[in-house]
Write an enzyme that holds these catalytic residues in place. Structure first.
Site, PDB file in Angstrom:
ATOM      1  N   HIS A   1      -1.970   6.702   5.157  1.00  0.00           N
ATOM      2  CA  HIS A   1      -2.420   5.566   4.561  1.00  0.00           C
ATOM      3  C   HIS A   1      -3.886   5.189   5.421  1.00  0.00           C
ATOM      4  O   HIS A   1      -3.701   5.045   6.628  1.00  0.00           O
ATOM      5  CB  HIS A   1      -1.591   4.253   4.315  1.00  0.00           C
ATOM      6  CG  HIS A   1      -2.219   3.190   3.779  1.00  0.00           C
ATOM      7  ND1 HIS A   1      -3.118   3.105   2.649  1.00  0.00           N
ATOM      8  CD2 HIS A   1      -2.195   1.673   4.189  1.00  0.00           C
ATOM      9  CE1 HIS A   1      -3.639   1.661   2.527  1.00  0.00           C
ATOM     10  NE2 HIS A   1      -3.110   1.132   3.379  1.00  0.00           N
TER      11      HIS A   1
ATOM     12  N   ASN B   1     -10.024   0.920   3.056  1.00  0.00           N
ATOM     13  CA  ASN B   1      -8.619   0.706   2.510  1.00  0.00           C
ATOM     14  C   ASN B   1      -8.522   0.587   0.991  1.00  0.00           C
ATOM     15  O   ASN B   1      -8.983  -0.653   0.627  1.00  0.00           O
ATOM     16  CB  ASN B   1      -7.935  -0.202   3.242  1.00  0.00           C
ATOM     17  CG  ASN B   1      -6.458  -0.437   3.210  1.00  0.00           C
ATOM     18  OD1 ASN B   1      -6.049   0.165   2.059  1.00  0.00           O
ATOM     19  ND2 ASN B   1      -5.834  -1.090   3.925  1.00  0.00           N
TER      20      ASN B   1
ATOM     21  N   CYS C   1       0.705  -1.164  -0.005  1.00  0.00           N
ATOM     22  CA  CYS C   1      -0.117   0.010  -0.074  1.00  0.00           C
ATOM     23  C   CYS C   1       1.004   1.185  -0.104  1.00  0.00           C
ATOM     24  O   CYS C   1       0.117   2.303  -0.173  1.00  0.00           O
ATOM     25  CB  CYS C   1      -0.938   0.056   1.238  1.00  0.00           C
ATOM     26  SG  CYS C   1      -2.137  -1.325   1.322  1.00  0.00           S
TER      27      CYS C   1
HETATM   28  N1  ACO Z   1     -16.611  -9.026  12.420  1.00  0.00           N
HETATM   29  C1  ACO Z   1     -16.639  -9.332  13.398  1.00  0.00           C
HETATM   30  N2  ACO Z   1     -15.773  -9.965  14.251  1.00  0.00           N
HETATM   31  C2  ACO Z   1     -14.628  -9.925  13.735  1.00  0.00           C
HETATM   32  C3  ACO Z   1     -14.437  -9.562  12.377  1.00  0.00           C
HETATM   33  C4  ACO Z   1     -15.353  -8.809  11.610  1.00  0.00           C
HETATM   34  N3  ACO Z   1     -15.374  -8.050  10.585  1.00  0.00           N
HETATM   35  N4  ACO Z   1     -13.047  -9.676  12.024  1.00  0.00           N
HETATM   36  C5  ACO Z   1     -12.373 -10.371  12.958  1.00  0.00           C
HETATM   37  N5  ACO Z   1     -13.450 -10.435  14.220  1.00  0.00           N
HETATM   38  C6  ACO Z   1     -13.109 -11.007  15.458  1.00  0.00           C
HETATM   39  C7  ACO Z   1     -11.984 -12.107  15.404  1.00  0.00           C
HETATM   40  O1  ACO Z   1     -12.492 -13.110  15.020  1.00  0.00           O
HETATM   41  C8  ACO Z   1     -11.560 -12.128  17.027  1.00  0.00           C
HETATM   42  O2  ACO Z   1     -12.606 -12.817  17.712  1.00  0.00           O
HETATM   43  P1  ACO Z   1     -11.928 -13.776  18.621  1.00  0.00           P
HETATM   44  O3  ACO Z   1     -11.119 -13.050  19.899  1.00  0.00           O
HETATM   45  O4  ACO Z   1     -13.015 -14.901  19.085  1.00  0.00           O
HETATM   46  O5  ACO Z   1     -11.055 -14.733  17.739  1.00  0.00           O
HETATM   47  C9  ACO Z   1     -11.942 -10.625  17.256  1.00  0.00           C
HETATM   48  O6  ACO Z   1     -12.729 -10.036  16.403  1.00  0.00           O
HETATM   49  C10 ACO Z   1     -10.888  -9.788  17.755  1.00  0.00           C
HETATM   50  O7  ACO Z   1     -10.112  -9.670  16.657  1.00  0.00           O
HETATM   51  P2  ACO Z   1      -8.859  -8.884  16.227  1.00  0.00           P
HETATM   52  O8  ACO Z   1      -7.885  -9.707  15.137  1.00  0.00           O
HETATM   53  O9  ACO Z   1      -8.227  -9.033  17.852  1.00  0.00           O
HETATM   54  O10 ACO Z   1      -9.340  -7.497  16.272  1.00  0.00           O
HETATM   55  P3  ACO Z   1      -8.343  -6.306  16.135  1.00  0.00           P
HETATM   56  O11 ACO Z   1      -8.882  -5.152  16.984  1.00  0.00           O
HETATM   57  O12 ACO Z   1      -6.789  -6.380  16.102  1.00  0.00           O
HETATM   58  O13 ACO Z   1      -8.583  -5.509  14.706  1.00  0.00           O
HETATM   59  C11 ACO Z   1      -7.969  -5.409  12.475  1.00  0.00           C
HETATM   60  C12 ACO Z   1      -8.671  -6.289  13.503  1.00  0.00           C
HETATM   61  C13 ACO Z   1      -9.110  -4.479  12.013  1.00  0.00           C
HETATM   62  C14 ACO Z   1      -7.501  -6.261  11.118  1.00  0.00           C
HETATM   63  C15 ACO Z   1      -6.647  -4.673  12.991  1.00  0.00           C
HETATM   64  O14 ACO Z   1      -5.716  -5.675  13.286  1.00  0.00           O
HETATM   65  C16 ACO Z   1      -6.223  -3.785  11.744  1.00  0.00           C
HETATM   66  O15 ACO Z   1      -6.360  -3.017  11.337  1.00  0.00           O
HETATM   67  N6  ACO Z   1      -4.635  -4.360  11.630  1.00  0.00           N
HETATM   68  C17 ACO Z   1      -4.008  -3.657  10.510  1.00  0.00           C
HETATM   69  C18 ACO Z   1      -4.578  -4.149   9.061  1.00  0.00           C
HETATM   70  C19 ACO Z   1      -3.983  -3.215   7.986  1.00  0.00           C
HETATM   71  O16 ACO Z   1      -3.602  -2.143   8.216  1.00  0.00           O
HETATM   72  N7  ACO Z   1      -4.160  -3.949   6.826  1.00  0.00           N
HETATM   73  C20 ACO Z   1      -3.557  -3.723   5.579  1.00  0.00           C
HETATM   74  C21 ACO Z   1      -2.012  -2.794   5.673  1.00  0.00           C
HETATM   75  S1  ACO Z   1      -1.258  -2.862   4.152  1.00  0.00           S
HETATM   76  C22 ACO Z   1      -2.477  -2.380   3.230  1.00  0.00           C
HETATM   77  O17 ACO Z   1      -3.026  -1.777   3.258  1.00  0.00           O
HETATM   78  C23 ACO Z   1      -2.736  -3.353   1.927  1.00  0.00           C
END
Ligand code: ACO
Length: 327
Positions: free
Chosen positions: A254, A284, A114
């Site tokens: 970003h 995103n 990205c």
């Molecule tokens: N809806 C409901 N629940 C969900 C979802 C969803 N869409 N997705 C995950 N969960 C659940 C998970 O299964 C987990 O449940 P569990 O505890 O029973 O296992 C719970 O929610 C918490 O999940 P986490 O992964 O701990 O949630 P977190 O607060 O870390 O948020 C997220 C996840 C949004 C993906 C975050 O980690 C993030 O933004 N990371 C960076 C991602 C990123 O930047 N990606 C792109 C970068 S490069 C580019 O842009 C191409």
């Protein structure tokens, strides 16, 4: 070295829109979870039959029109994209074909996660600064909807399709690219990946069956890496420009997660009203995220001549970087 500036910006978002509520029909999720964990409310997606490169063409056309230059002589076209229109040739030739630019300009794709648009802008600036090229179109274009696993709630809620572009030309005034910092941390290649479809693991019945052509992500790993990486790149690019975070008029990070954007701004000491955020409306959009946000800032008239803009991004690899501009 010659000074270079952005002469025009453009963006394109497909018409089709998917809200968080719409997503609850596909996977077990909720508007509340998506909004509070990411800041996203909706995203735009290509319709079936629409080509990703068409988005790049539309964004590039808008950038050329905004530059107000009649028949601009673009001699370099860089497409920043992670998954190109087709394996061969890349997306840049598809965009060049759609634009019908005169003079057969050079074109190529870059793949830097990205951070691709930031990398492309830095590269174009370097090429123009040496006099190698006279004007460059940098297009960030991505269609994640075509490589997301719509059964995986951990990824499919996060992304949207779109394109953004900038026309880069020599500058004879104060406006210009003042500082650049590009880096890559290759110690964890698995953070964001599509496992099959390359020459390492070509497409086969087994790769399709095992869903290896879809994007997979270690969200927490990326989350932890994102803020320190973008902070480092922004501070380095500012230092190169002889500036400090206090000089930033607009921070354009970003748009991966509002919970990444806010701590980054806090660590740099940039107040909320100076941070460009559109993740709520577009999600995103990967390599298109920065140019779409920049174009929005320009078109709403908020970005004034002489202001300092910091662009910073991170993505697959993990590649990251920043560019500092005086507008
Ligand atoms: N809806 C409901 N629940 C969900 C979802 C969803 N869409 N997705 C995950 N969960 C659940 C998970 O299964 C987990 O449940 P569990 O505890 O029973 O296992 C719970 O929610 C918490 O999940 P986490 O992964 O701990 O949630 P977190 O607060 O870390 O948020 C997220 C996840 C949004 C993906 C975050 O980690 C993030 O933004 N990371 C960076 C991602 C990123 O930047 N990606 C792109 C970068 S490069 C580019 O842009 C191409």
């Amino acid at each position: 070295m010659l000074k270079v500036k952005i002469a025009g910006t453009g963006a394109f978002l497909p018409e089709r829109c998917l809200t968080n509520d719409d997503l609850t029909q596909l996977v077990e999720t909720s508007d509340e979870w998506i909004r509070t964990r990411t800041g996203i409310r909706k995203r735009h997606l290509l319709s079936e039959g629409q080509s990703p490169a068409e988005m790049g063409v539309a964004a590039a056309r808008a950038a050329l029109a905004a530059a107000g230059i009649d028949h601009p002589q673009v001699d370099l076209l860089i497409a920043a994209t992670n998954v190109s229109e087709q394996p061969i040739p890349g997306t840049a030739p598809h965009i060049a074909s759609g634009l019908e630019l005169p003079g057969e300009p050079a074109f190529f794709d870059i793949k830097a996660g990205c951070a691709g648009f930031v990398y492309g802008l830095a590269l174009a600036s370097g090429c123009l600064a040496t006099g190698m090229f006279q004007s460059a179109l940098v297009v960030g274009v991505e269609a994640p909807s075509r490589f997301l696993d719509w059964q995986d709630r951990r990824t499919c809620v996060l992304f949207g399709d779109g394109a953004g572009a900038a026309l880069v030309v020599p500058s004879d005034g104060e406006a210009g690219v003042l500082g650049v910092s590009l880096h890559g941390d290759a110690t964890n290649l698995r953070l964001l990946r599509i496992e099959a479809g390359g020459v390492g693991l070509p497409a086969s019945e087994a790769t399709v069956r095992e869903r290896l052509h879809f994007l997979k992500m270690d969200g927490k790993g990326l989350f932890r890496a994102a803020v320190p990486m973008m902070e480092r790149a922004t501070r380095e690019a500012l230092a190169q420009a002889g500036l400090t975070p206090k000089d930033i008029d607009w921070l354009i990070p970003h748009q991966a997660n509002l919970r990444i954007i806010r701590p980054l701004a806090a660590r740099l000491g940039v107040p909320e009203e100076r941070v460009v955020v559109n993740i709520d409306r577009v999600a995103n959009t990967s390599t298109a995220s920065i140019p779409i946000a920049l174009d929005e800032l320009v078109r709403t008239g908020k970005l004034k001549e002489g202001q300092i803009v910091a662009l910073t991004a991170f993505g697959a690899g993990v590649a990251y970087g920043a560019v500092i501009l005086r507008w």
